[in-house]
Design a protein around this motif. Structure first.
Motif, PDB file in Angstrom:
ATOM      1  N   LEU A 244      18.768  -9.643  12.143  1.00 26.25           N
ATOM      2  CA  LEU A 244      18.254  -8.462  11.442  1.00 26.25           C
ATOM      3  C   LEU A 244      16.879  -8.078  11.968  1.00 26.25           C
ATOM      4  O   LEU A 244      16.556  -6.885  12.081  1.00 26.25           O
ATOM      5  CB  LEU A 244      18.189  -8.735   9.945  1.00 26.25           C
ATOM      6  CG  LEU A 244      19.525  -8.980   9.240  1.00 26.25           C
ATOM      7  CD1 LEU A 244      19.333  -9.016   7.736  1.00 26.25           C
ATOM      8  CD2 LEU A 244      20.562  -7.936   9.607  1.00 26.25           C
ATOM      9  N   SER A 245      16.086  -9.077  12.288  1.00 28.78           N
ATOM     10  CA  SER A 245      14.765  -8.808  12.843  1.00 28.78           C
ATOM     11  C   SER A 245      14.865  -8.045  14.157  1.00 28.78           C
ATOM     12  O   SER A 245      14.164  -7.046  14.373  1.00 28.78           O
ATOM     13  CB  SER A 245      14.007 -10.120  13.053  1.00 28.78           C
ATOM     14  OG  SER A 245      12.749  -9.888  13.648  1.00 28.78           O
ATOM     15  N   THR A 324      12.358  -7.714   4.763  1.00 32.37           N
ATOM     16  CA  THR A 324      11.351  -6.880   5.437  1.00 32.37           C
ATOM     17  C   THR A 324      12.009  -5.970   6.463  1.00 32.37           C
ATOM     18  O   THR A 324      11.642  -4.797   6.590  1.00 32.37           O
ATOM     19  CB  THR A 324      10.296  -7.767   6.114  1.00 32.37           C
ATOM     20  OG1 THR A 324       9.670  -8.600   5.131  1.00 32.37           O
ATOM     21  CG2 THR A 324       9.236  -6.930   6.799  1.00 32.37           C
ATOM     22  N   ALA A 325      12.971  -6.492   7.187  1.00 30.01           N
ATOM     23  CA  ALA A 325      13.684  -5.687   8.179  1.00 30.01           C
ATOM     24  C   ALA A 325      14.368  -4.505   7.510  1.00 30.01           C
ATOM     25  O   ALA A 325      14.261  -3.353   7.973  1.00 30.01           O
ATOM     26  CB  ALA A 325      14.702  -6.549   8.920  1.00 30.01           C
ATOM     27  N   ARG A 326      15.066  -4.760   6.426  1.00 22.48           N
ATOM     28  CA  ARG A 326      15.744  -3.669   5.707  1.00 22.48           C
ATOM     29  C   ARG A 326      14.747  -2.636   5.182  1.00 22.48           C
ATOM     30  O   ARG A 326      14.940  -1.429   5.320  1.00 22.48           O
ATOM     31  CB  ARG A 326      16.561  -4.231   4.533  1.00 22.48           C
ATOM     32  CG  ARG A 326      17.819  -4.984   4.915  1.00 22.48           C
ATOM     33  CD  ARG A 326      18.669  -5.237   3.687  1.00 22.48           C
ATOM     34  NE  ARG A 326      17.984  -6.062   2.692  1.00 22.48           N
ATOM     35  CZ  ARG A 326      18.148  -7.372   2.566  1.00 22.48           C
ATOM     36  NH1 ARG A 326      18.961  -8.013   3.388  1.00 22.48           N
ATOM     37  NH2 ARG A 326      17.508  -8.041   1.630  1.00 22.48           N
ATOM     38  N   GLU A 327      13.688  -3.138   4.549  1.00 19.64           N
ATOM     39  CA  GLU A 327      12.729  -2.231   3.914  1.00 19.64           C
ATOM     40  C   GLU A 327      11.969  -1.392   4.936  1.00 19.64           C
ATOM     41  O   GLU A 327      11.710  -0.199   4.705  1.00 19.64           O
ATOM     42  CB  GLU A 327      11.770  -3.041   3.044  1.00 19.64           C
ATOM     43  CG  GLU A 327      12.448  -3.635   1.812  1.00 19.64           C
ATOM     44  CD  GLU A 327      11.516  -4.529   1.007  1.00 19.64           C
ATOM     45  OE1 GLU A 327      10.390  -4.806   1.498  1.00 19.64           O
ATOM     46  OE2 GLU A 327      11.915  -4.962  -0.095  1.00 19.64           O
ATOM     47  N   CYS A 328      11.605  -1.994   6.060  1.00 22.59           N
ATOM     48  CA  CYS A 328      10.894  -1.230   7.091  1.00 22.59           C
ATOM     49  C   CYS A 328      11.772  -0.120   7.657  1.00 22.59           C
ATOM     50  O   CYS A 328      11.318   1.017   7.854  1.00 22.59           O
ATOM     51  CB  CYS A 328      10.429  -2.162   8.210  1.00 22.59           C
ATOM     52  SG  CYS A 328       9.000  -3.181   7.778  1.00 22.59           S
ATOM     53  N   VAL A 329      13.018  -0.442   7.918  1.00 23.93           N
ATOM     54  CA  VAL A 329      13.932   0.567   8.453  1.00 23.93           C
ATOM     55  C   VAL A 329      14.168   1.671   7.429  1.00 23.93           C
ATOM     56  O   VAL A 329      14.159   2.870   7.772  1.00 23.93           O
ATOM     57  CB  VAL A 329      15.263  -0.105   8.867  1.00 23.93           C
ATOM     58  CG1 VAL A 329      16.341   0.950   9.135  1.00 23.93           C
ATOM     59  CG2 VAL A 329      15.051  -0.954  10.116  1.00 23.93           C
TER      60      VAL A 329
END
Length: 367
Positions: A244-245, A324-329
């Motif tokens: 995911l990262s 964090t990956a989901r939220e940033c995207v």
């Protein structure tokens, strides 16, 4: 946020440019065909990525966990579907540390080796004089089209009744079977990770010998190596989070030119332009902070896997990195315009892949 020199390099540092070109050139067509393409598979075979966790004694790379997650993050940055297939299929190769040597040598000497499978206990195993009869169906076998072998969890049955453990739970053990003993069932119809071909498979009255059953408990380790005494749960959490990262880092890269183009719109005021300017940098900072803590936790646990608090840190930082990956995207997506919603663009493919992969149950909760 203090990003120190301990931060791992950008994913591009671990992949040769021609590898990335091969992987990405085939990504769209792999989506359309629902499986990796020959050029991608040839690269995987040349680099032995399906053997990343196979014991060295059987011709594998036996890769330490810190190096493994860094490579898998890099592959996910190149293409999510290819990375996911490599991650899940090389992950099944980890079982080589628990197979009986005679069977292991036979399995891992198979040309174009690829192990797919499922951890769901949706099958049954009935003991016979010759071995076990396996029946059942299993979902989400990533790389199923390319698999030479399949692993599957089964509930032990005797006289048509599940065998229970001492604490009253069904006894579940994994098995390995050859591709010829398995029927594929086309079932992967989701919006992302389409190139993984993560179809279902089934076995009907399949007879396997006794050594095709194995355990992955500490007392069942056959290959004496730190890799096979490291807990499977944290290994799985870390490798999935790294995927995911990598996808999130690629999405951030792809959105930058889109946001730069929008900044020139004369209808935007200075505050709106500032928002577009800051969003990618904020996302990179958040991702790098999460990556820093994740890689520190993975390294510490690898050096001392007997420490429960270090293993717990891997679980926590893996989930934090995934979140964090989901939220940033998701924070960036609305600023990218309709091109990010066009299914024939790379940025949309990355968005779909990340949101599909992030549905994995191991990454759902914070702890």
């Amino acid at each position: 946020m203090n990003i120190t020199a301990d931060l791992p390099p950008h994913p591009s540092a671990l992949l040769q440019p021609d590898w990335v070109k091969i992987i990405r050139a085939a990504a769209s067509k792999a989506e359309a065909q629902g499986k990796l393409l020959p050029a991608q598979l040839q690269l995987i075979e040349e680099q032995q990525w399906f053997k990343l966790l196979v014991p060295a004694a059987y011709g594998g790379l036996e890769t330490p966990l810190p190096a493994l997650v860094a490579l898998e993050e890099s592959l996910a940055w190149a293409d999510g579907s290819l990375a996911w297939v490599v991650t899940l299929c090389c992950g099944a190769g980890w079982f080589g540390g628990f197979l009986q040597p005679q069977l292991a040598r036979q399995v891992f000497s198979t040309p174009l080796l690829c192990l797919a499978g499922s951890g769901a206990a949706t099958g049954t195993a009935t003991p016979t004089a010759e071995g076990y009869v396996l029946n059942g169906s299993w979902k989400y076998a990533s790389g199923a089209h390319h698999a030479t072998h399949f692993t599957a969890n089964c509930i032990f049955h005797k006289n048509g009744t599940p065998v229970l453990t001492a604490d009253g739970q069904p006894q579940i053990l994994p098995f390995i079977a050859e591709k010829a003993q398995v029927n594929l069932v086309a079932a992967w119809k989701y919006i992302g990770m389409m190139g993984t071909g993560s179809h279902a498979f089934e076995m009907k009255d399949v007879l396997v010998s006794k050594n095709h059953c194995f355990k992955i408990t500490p007392d069942a380790v056959v290959v004496d190596s730190p890799l096979y005494t490291y807990p499977f749960l944290q290994l799985a959490e870390a490798t999935l989070a790294a995927n995911l990262s990598g996808m999130a880092l690629r999405f951030i890269e792809l959105c930058k030119p889109l946001l730069n183009a929008r900044k020139s719109n004369s209808k935007l005021n200075s505050n709106q332009q500032s928002v577009l300017e800051a969003q990618p940098e904020t996302a990179v900072a958040l991702m790098n902070d999460a990556r820093l803590h994740f890689y520190k936790a993975v390294k510490a646990s690898w050096l001392n896997a007997a420490a429960p608090e270090l293993l717990k840190a891997v679980s926590i930082t893996s989930r934090h990195l995934a979140r964090t990956a989901r939220e940033c995207v998701d924070r960036l997506y609305p600023y990218c315009g309709l091109i990010a919603a066009a299914p024939d663009t790379e940025i949309n493919q990355v968005w779909r892949n990340l949101h599909t992969a992030s549905q994995h149950s191991l990454l759902t909760f914070s702890e």
